[in-house]
Scaffold this motif. Sequence first.
Motif, PDB file in Angstrom:
ATOM      1  N   GLY A  18       0.800  -1.210   0.000  1.00  0.00           N
ATOM      2  CA  GLY A  18       0.000   0.000   0.000  1.00  0.00           C
ATOM      3  C   GLY A  18       0.835   1.263   0.000  1.00  0.00           C
ATOM      4  N   THR A  19       0.150   2.408  -0.115  1.00  0.00           N
ATOM      5  CA  THR A  19       0.836   3.686  -0.255  1.00  0.00           C
ATOM      6  C   THR A  19       0.267   4.780   0.646  1.00  0.00           C
ATOM      7  OG1 THR A  19      -0.619   4.287  -2.108  1.00  0.00           O
ATOM      8  CG2 THR A  19       1.486   3.221  -2.653  1.00  0.00           C
ATOM      9  N   GLY A  20      -0.685   4.499   1.502  1.00  0.00           N
ATOM     10  CA  GLY A  20      -1.304   5.517   2.334  1.00  0.00           C
ATOM     11  C   GLY A  20      -0.553   5.761   3.619  1.00  0.00           C
ATOM     12  N   ALA A  21      -1.268   6.296   4.611  1.00  0.00           N
ATOM     13  CA  ALA A  21      -0.681   6.508   5.932  1.00  0.00           C
ATOM     14  C   ALA A  21      -0.236   5.162   6.499  1.00  0.00           C
ATOM     15  CB  ALA A  21      -1.704   7.164   6.857  1.00  0.00           C
ATOM     16  N   HIS A  46      -8.965   0.232   2.805  1.00  0.00           N
ATOM     17  CA  HIS A  46      -9.308   1.550   3.332  1.00  0.00           C
ATOM     18  C   HIS A  46      -8.210   2.586   3.089  1.00  0.00           C
ATOM     19  CE1 HIS A  46     -12.484  -0.720   5.398  1.00  0.00           C
ATOM     20  NE2 HIS A  46     -13.102   0.441   5.510  1.00  0.00           N
ATOM     21  N   GLY A  47      -7.233   2.237   2.265  1.00  0.00           N
ATOM     22  CA  GLY A  47      -6.272   3.224   1.810  1.00  0.00           C
ATOM     23  C   GLY A  47      -5.031   3.396   2.657  1.00  0.00           C
ATOM     24  N   TYR A  48      -4.698   2.411   3.501  1.00  0.00           N
ATOM     25  CA  TYR A  48      -3.530   2.532   4.369  1.00  0.00           C
ATOM     26  C   TYR A  48      -2.356   1.713   3.844  1.00  0.00           C
ATOM     27  CZ  TYR A  48      -6.623   4.815   7.674  1.00  0.00           C
ATOM     28  OH  TYR A  48      -7.489   5.692   8.248  1.00  0.00           O
ATOM     29  N   ARG A  49      -1.176   2.088   4.264  1.00  0.00           N
ATOM     30  CA  ARG A  49       0.036   1.324   3.989  1.00  0.00           C
ATOM     31  C   ARG A  49       0.291   0.398   5.163  1.00  0.00           C
ATOM     32  NH1 ARG A  49       6.052   4.066   3.056  1.00  0.00           N
ATOM     33  NH2 ARG A  49       7.225   2.116   2.686  1.00  0.00           N
ATOM     34  N   LYS A 271      -8.903   6.859  12.519  1.00  0.00           N
ATOM     35  CA  LYS A 271      -9.570   8.009  11.898  1.00  0.00           C
ATOM     36  C   LYS A 271      -9.823   9.118  12.906  1.00  0.00           C
ATOM     37  CE  LYS A 271     -11.900   5.963   7.921  1.00  0.00           C
ATOM     38  NZ  LYS A 271     -13.201   5.749   7.253  1.00  0.00           N
TER      39      LYS A 271
END
Length: 272
Positions: A18-21, A46-49, A271
């Motif tokens: 992944g590439t998110g937070a 959910h968009g997290y690394r 979050k």
Amino acid sequence: MPYFETNDGVQLAYEDYGTGAPIVFLASWILNTDMWEYQVPYFLQHGYRCVMLDRRGHGRSDRPATGYDVDTRADDVAALIEHLSLDGITLVAQSAGGGEAARYLARHGDDRVARLVLLSSTLPYLRLTDDNPEGLPEAGNEADIAQLRTDRPKWFADRAQGYFATHLGNETSAALIDNLVRQCLSASPFATVEMRRELFNTDHRADVARITVPTLIIHGAADQSVPIDASSRRTAKLLPNSTYKEYPTAGHGLHITHAEQLNADLLEFIKS
């Protein structure tokens, strides 16, 4: 699987998706990156690394004869974080990983860590002493170590049902239990014993008291591996501003049996 080298020349394996937070997952004693298979896909969606470490003596990492003390293991965590230049981390630590997380924060500070999650943690101090009356007798831990040296596969197999608290209705297949035991046995026998004794005897009360990042503590009330009265209930008292949750029907393996509830609680905390 990628590797990096620690300060003492040990090659440690890790996984990075992944590439998110970033969320950095620290595994339980004798488990490795594979333990997070019910968390990583959820947080990737959910968009997290998601970054996971095989500590020394575990999984695919080197099996040195030294470095199983918590200071060295915490420095290994720091080396991974530096290697990947991670910032704004959510540090998720299960069981003995909690000691590594607390000692990492004590030795390296919290500049790179935004929040901390302690799952079924061995914090703050497990051994019974005069100034730690809520601890557990050392004789019991030494008896476990003797059994591990005599018949390590049987020791893990005998405790598998309790690990999942199946007596409380948590459904786990025979195949899933067998898979967990295989993961446990994949750790170095030497590391298994060294870490077992070290995590039981290490006093983390000062480390815990110094934690200042937002912290979520979760523990199963039916945990037979790390009894809740000797661990997370006390940790929550040392961190009065933390968020504390108990899962009434969960054992130590709540990352599997209560994965849906756990993932939702972790996401809500991150979050917030």
